[in-house]
Design a protein around this motif. Structure first.
Motif, PDB file in Angstrom:
ATOM      1  N   ASP A   1      46.812 -12.230  21.593  1.00  0.00           N
ATOM      2  CA  ASP A   1      46.752 -13.789  21.435  1.00  0.00           C
ATOM      3  C   ASP A   1      46.148 -13.834  19.731  1.00  0.00           C
ATOM      4  N   ILE A   2      45.141 -12.989  19.633  1.00  0.00           N
ATOM      5  CA  ILE A   2      44.405 -12.811  18.405  1.00  0.00           C
ATOM      6  C   ILE A   2      45.287 -12.400  17.209  1.00  0.00           C
ATOM      7  N   ALA A   3      46.243 -11.739  17.414  1.00  0.00           N
ATOM      8  CA  ALA A   3      47.418 -11.120  16.550  1.00  0.00           C
ATOM      9  C   ALA A   3      48.079 -12.325  16.188  1.00  0.00           C
ATOM     10  N   ARG A   4      48.564 -13.148  17.154  1.00  0.00           N
ATOM     11  CA  ARG A   4      49.371 -14.290  17.164  1.00  0.00           C
ATOM     12  C   ARG A   4      48.698 -15.311  16.102  1.00  0.00           C
ATOM     13  N   GLN A   5      47.413 -15.110  16.208  1.00  0.00           N
ATOM     14  CA  GLN A   5      46.455 -16.200  15.320  1.00  0.00           C
ATOM     15  C   GLN A   5      46.621 -15.999  13.620  1.00  0.00           C
ATOM     16  N   GLY A   6      47.367 -14.691  13.471  1.00  0.00           N
ATOM     17  CA  GLY A   6      47.510 -14.386  12.176  1.00  0.00           C
ATOM     18  C   GLY A   6      46.379 -13.033  11.836  1.00  0.00           C
ATOM     19  N   ILE A   7      45.955 -12.260  12.414  1.00  0.00           N
ATOM     20  CA  ILE A   7      45.324 -11.249  12.076  1.00  0.00           C
ATOM     21  C   ILE A   7      45.895 -10.118  12.326  1.00  0.00           C
ATOM     22  N   ALA A   8      46.199  -9.121  11.536  1.00  0.00           N
ATOM     23  CA  ALA A   8      46.993  -7.755  11.692  1.00  0.00           C
ATOM     24  C   ALA A   8      46.025  -6.765  11.523  1.00  0.00           C
ATOM     25  N   TYR A   9      45.929  -5.789  12.398  1.00  0.00           N
ATOM     26  CA  TYR A   9      45.161  -4.638  12.454  1.00  0.00           C
ATOM     27  C   TYR A   9      45.720  -3.162  12.140  1.00  0.00           C
TER      28      TYR A   9
ATOM     29  N   LEU B   1      44.234  -9.234   6.974  1.00  0.00           N
ATOM     30  CA  LEU B   1      44.861  -7.893   7.067  1.00  0.00           C
ATOM     31  C   LEU B   1      43.451  -7.180   7.043  1.00  0.00           C
ATOM     32  N   ILE B   2      43.247  -6.272   8.502  1.00  0.00           N
ATOM     33  CA  ILE B   2      42.342  -5.550   8.865  1.00  0.00           C
ATOM     34  C   ILE B   2      42.667  -4.195   8.533  1.00  0.00           C
ATOM     35  N   LEU B   3      41.952  -3.321   7.951  1.00  0.00           N
ATOM     36  CA  LEU B   3      42.450  -1.752   7.731  1.00  0.00           C
ATOM     37  C   LEU B   3      41.171  -1.148   8.013  1.00  0.00           C
ATOM     38  N   ASP B   4      41.232  -0.002   8.928  1.00  0.00           N
ATOM     39  CA  ASP B   4      40.075   0.850   9.257  1.00  0.00           C
ATOM     40  C   ASP B   4      40.520   2.284   8.667  1.00  0.00           C
ATOM     41  N   GLU B   5      39.601   2.626   7.724  1.00  0.00           N
ATOM     42  CA  GLU B   5      39.685   4.006   7.229  1.00  0.00           C
ATOM     43  C   GLU B   5      41.041   4.460   6.752  1.00  0.00           C
ATOM     44  N   PRO B   6      41.917   3.817   5.852  1.00  0.00           N
ATOM     45  CA  PRO B   6      43.128   3.920   5.597  1.00  0.00           C
ATOM     46  C   PRO B   6      43.169   5.282   4.917  1.00  0.00           C
ATOM     47  N   THR B   7      42.278   5.766   3.970  1.00  0.00           N
ATOM     48  CA  THR B   7      42.656   7.017   3.443  1.00  0.00           C
ATOM     49  C   THR B   7      42.098   8.307   4.108  1.00  0.00           C
TER      50      THR B   7
ATOM     51  N   GLU C   1      52.820   8.909   4.733  1.00  0.00           N
ATOM     52  CA  GLU C   1      53.932   8.150   5.007  1.00  0.00           C
ATOM     53  C   GLU C   1      53.496   7.373   6.300  1.00  0.00           C
ATOM     54  N   GLN C   2      53.089   7.987   7.274  1.00  0.00           N
ATOM     55  CA  GLN C   2      52.560   7.235   8.452  1.00  0.00           C
ATOM     56  C   GLN C   2      51.599   6.084   8.199  1.00  0.00           C
ATOM     57  N   GLN C   3      50.924   6.463   7.332  1.00  0.00           N
ATOM     58  CA  GLN C   3      49.874   5.451   6.928  1.00  0.00           C
ATOM     59  C   GLN C   3      50.445   4.044   6.171  1.00  0.00           C
ATOM     60  N   MET C   4      51.444   4.537   5.317  1.00  0.00           N
ATOM     61  CA  MET C   4      52.378   3.427   4.898  1.00  0.00           C
ATOM     62  C   MET C   4      52.777   2.597   5.786  1.00  0.00           C
ATOM     63  N   LEU C   5      53.615   3.372   6.780  1.00  0.00           N
ATOM     64  CA  LEU C   5      54.034   2.639   7.724  1.00  0.00           C
ATOM     65  C   LEU C   5      53.382   1.913   8.556  1.00  0.00           C
ATOM     66  N   ALA C   6      52.104   2.189   8.846  1.00  0.00           N
ATOM     67  CA  ALA C   6      51.099   1.462   9.498  1.00  0.00           C
ATOM     68  C   ALA C   6      50.838   0.066   8.731  1.00  0.00           C
ATOM     69  N   ILE C   7      50.600   0.314   7.640  1.00  0.00           N
ATOM     70  CA  ILE C   7      50.319  -0.706   6.738  1.00  0.00           C
ATOM     71  C   ILE C   7      51.524  -1.742   6.737  1.00  0.00           C
ATOM     72  N   GLY C   8      52.811  -1.164   6.393  1.00  0.00           N
ATOM     73  CA  GLY C   8      54.074  -2.048   6.406  1.00  0.00           C
ATOM     74  C   GLY C   8      54.264  -2.720   7.738  1.00  0.00           C
ATOM     75  N   ARG C   9      53.841  -2.085   8.843  1.00  0.00           N
ATOM     76  CA  ARG C   9      54.053  -2.687  10.011  1.00  0.00           C
ATOM     77  C   ARG C   9      53.078  -4.000  10.122  1.00  0.00           C
ATOM     78  N   ALA C  10      51.999  -3.839   9.505  1.00  0.00           N
ATOM     79  CA  ALA C  10      50.986  -4.891   9.693  1.00  0.00           C
ATOM     80  C   ALA C  10      51.712  -6.153   8.551  1.00  0.00           C
ATOM     81  N   LEU C  11      51.918  -5.705   7.836  1.00  0.00           N
ATOM     82  CA  LEU C  11      52.534  -6.850   6.453  1.00  0.00           C
ATOM     83  C   LEU C  11      53.913  -7.675   7.055  1.00  0.00           C
ATOM     84  N   VAL C  12      54.501  -7.043   7.959  1.00  0.00           N
ATOM     85  CA  VAL C  12      55.681  -7.639   8.488  1.00  0.00           C
ATOM     86  C   VAL C  12      55.609  -8.514   9.429  1.00  0.00           C
TER      87      VAL C  12
END
Length: 233
Positions: free
Chosen positions: A72-80, A155-161, A138-149
């Motif tokens: 439900d939180i994701a549907r409100q517009g928050i991507a993690y 957009l919330i990101l936890d330790e992306p590096t 590449e997995q990190q890029m996919l995780a970010i891309g998955r959130a963007l679509v």
């Protein structure tokens, strides 16, 4: 856009955060910094509903969300984007993205799968590869891309590096900078001080399960004593 007030949360009967207060304005990039074990990831997981809220409030766009289900939180517009990335290894890159795109509730579908491929050319070249065939970067890029679509408002990101080679860290930095310049509202947890403070407009420092400092990234970079007290090893 996001207002966390007096947040208390943890795991089971163990309380980890005690009265956290942070706020993120629309179009702002806010970073949370702190040593390991001070409640940064716990706070993010509670915001997105993956951990129960023991007390306090989480207000998103004027609505309380602290005790809603994660979907439900994701549907409100928050991507993690979690620290663990959580890519579906048995699905291809494009299948991971298609699955996430179906969850988008935004009327403004400016982030399409093809745009993600333009944003991350590495993924375009490996669109038919399985998630478990990708490098860590590449997995990190996919995780970010998955959130963007999902076309999120926040957009919330936890330790992306975490665990990435320096050249990939630079690529992620450049892409997050592009998103910031486009006006994407972002909340970041990051151990890399220079990475976080060069991107973020504002920052919070967590210590002992509490928010011990809030201010501009510029002020944080200029205060060596503050950095040494709460972030130094």
């Amino acid at each position: 856009m996001l207002d966390v007030r007096g947040l208390e949360a943890g795991y089971g009967e163990t309380q980890v955060v005690h009265g956290i207060d942070i706020a993120v304005r629309e179009g702002q990039f806010h970073a949370i910094l702190g040593r390991n074990g001070v409640g940064k990831t716990t706070t993010l997981k509670t915001i997105v509903g993956l951990l129960p809220c023991f007390g306090g409030e989480v207000i998103f766009q004027g609505k309380p969300i602290a005790r809603r289900k994660p979907f439900d939180i994701a549907r409100q517009g928050i991507a993690y984007v979690p620290e663990t990335r959580d890519i579906f290894g048995s699905l291809s890159v494009i299948e991971n993205l298609r699955l996430a795109a179906r969850l988008s509730s935004s009327r403004d579908r400016k982030w399409t799968i093809e745009r993600v491929f333009e944003f991350f050319p590495n993924l375009a070249n490996r669109r038919d590869n399985g998630g478990n065939q990708l490098s860590g970067g590449e997995q990190q890029m996919l995780a970010i891309g998955r959130a963007l679509v999902m076309n999120p408002t926040l957009l919330i990101l936890d330790e992306p590096t975490e665990g990435l080679a320096p050249i990939v860290v630079r690529q992620i930095f450049d892409k997050l900078k592009e998103l910031r310049n486009e006006g994407m509202t972002m909340l970041l947890v990051e151990q890399n001080f220079h990475f976080a403070t060069r991107l973020a407009d504002t920052a919070s420092i967590f210590g002992r399960g509490q928010c011990v400092w809030n201010g501009s990234s510029e002020a944080l970079r200029a205060d060596a004593q503050l950095h040494e007290k709460w972030l130094g090893v």
